[in-house]
Design an enzyme around this catalytic site. Sequence first.
Site, short mmCIF file in Angstrom:
data_model
loop_
_atom_site.label_atom_id
_atom_site.label_comp_id
_atom_site.label_asym_id
_atom_site.label_seq_id
_atom_site.Cartn_x
_atom_site.Cartn_y
_atom_site.Cartn_z
NE ARG A 129 -7.87 3.63 -1.19
CZ ARG A 129 -7.26 4.65 -0.61
NH1 ARG A 129 -6.92 5.71 -1.31
NH2 ARG A 129 -6.97 4.62 0.68
CG HIS B 114 -1.93 1.16 1.16
ND1 HIS B 114 -3.21 0.99 0.69
CD2 HIS B 114 -1.82 2.47 1.49
CE1 HIS B 114 -3.86 2.14 0.75
NE2 HIS B 114 -3.03 3.06 1.22
CB CYS B 115 3.24 2.83 -1.49
SG CYS B 115 3.60 1.64 -2.80
CG HIS B 116 -0.83 6.55 -2.01
ND1 HIS B 116 -2.02 5.98 -2.37
CD2 HIS B 116 -0.81 6.53 -0.65
CE1 HIS B 116 -2.70 5.64 -1.27
NE2 HIS B 116 -1.97 5.96 -0.23
NE ARG C 285 -11.58 11.87 7.97
CZ ARG C 285 -10.40 11.50 7.49
NH1 ARG C 285 -9.78 12.28 6.62
NH2 ARG C 285 -9.82 10.38 7.88
CG ASN D 52 -5.32 14.55 3.51
OD1 ASN D 52 -5.19 15.78 3.51
ND2 ASN D 52 -6.06 13.92 2.63
CE1 TYR E 80 -8.79 4.85 5.14
CE2 TYR E 80 -8.92 6.69 3.62
CZ TYR E 80 -8.48 6.16 4.81
OH TYR E 80 -7.75 6.93 5.68
CG ASP F 26 -0.80 5.57 3.63
OD1 ASP F 26 -1.29 5.43 2.51
OD2 ASP F 26 -1.15 6.45 4.43
CE1 TYR G 206 -3.95 14.23 -1.41
CE2 TYR G 206 -6.10 13.54 -0.60
CZ TYR G 206 -4.91 13.25 -1.22
OH TYR G 206 -4.66 11.96 -1.66
#
Length: 298
Positions: free
Chosen positions: A125, A32-34, A131, A256, A158, A251, A50
């Site tokens: 996903r 899990h990374c971006h 929010r 955020n 999520y 992650d 964001y």
Amino acid sequence: MSAFTPDADWLHWKVGPCLPSYKPPAGAVDAHCHVFGPGSQFPFAPERKYTPCDASKDQLWALRDHLGFSRNVIVQATCHGADNRALVDALHHSQGFARGVATVKGSVTDSELQALHAAGVRGVRFNFVKRLVDALPFDELGTIAERIKPLGWHIVIYFEAQELPELYDFFTALPTTVVVDHMGRPDVTKPVDGPEFGLFLKLLRENENFWSKVSCPERLSQVGPPGYDDVVPFARAVVEQFPERVLWGTDWPHPNMKSHMPDDGHLVDMIPKIAVTEELQKKLLIDNPMRLYWPELG
């Protein structure tokens, strides 16, 4: 230079993380990374909640090597919306050592899904954190779940712990493998054997198509780094009860984060606390992600 200015309160990911004391086994997967942008090449979505700093594929590969991992699963970040170009670019340059989880809309065509599959995407996903989205994606998820099932893809969801009761029946009706991000974001100030986390464990226990990522202690902890000790009992319970259906990831680059920016070396050092034997570590870091994302190599 990026074409975008990060939010004023945006915390930049930590450059030069420590070398972890724990050495992952050969072949370990950061599941899990971006990647963010770079914004000058891959613009962020107009509807984003964001604006991050840039975090490129090359910086991700450097982190992977520094931490001692071999592969990555790159998850489409909400700042890019359903524009998966940055994700696909990273997959194309990964030499087969990365797979992807995309974001798609109901209007996606079969040919677009096939192109994503060819690039290395293996899941889609959906974000149920209120929010972070304008509307919860019930209708789109149901439609897309049926369309991706023939591809062998899975759904990643999520959500936050307090939202699970109202979502439980909808989730359990999904026809694919379902991976839950970050243990459903439990409230770690509540008992690990209490009703709220108990409902999450029930979800996994009674639905064998459900998996969980035991990731992001930095988002859940009240005591903070370097140990994030209040998260350990929750993650360890999931790993020990469902050892065949757990994944772990950094992650990176930690979108955020408001209180602090974690050191990825410290996050790696949590692994032997939540998977306390070599057998559990191998399942968490190699066997499970390889079965889900690289089944052809099994």
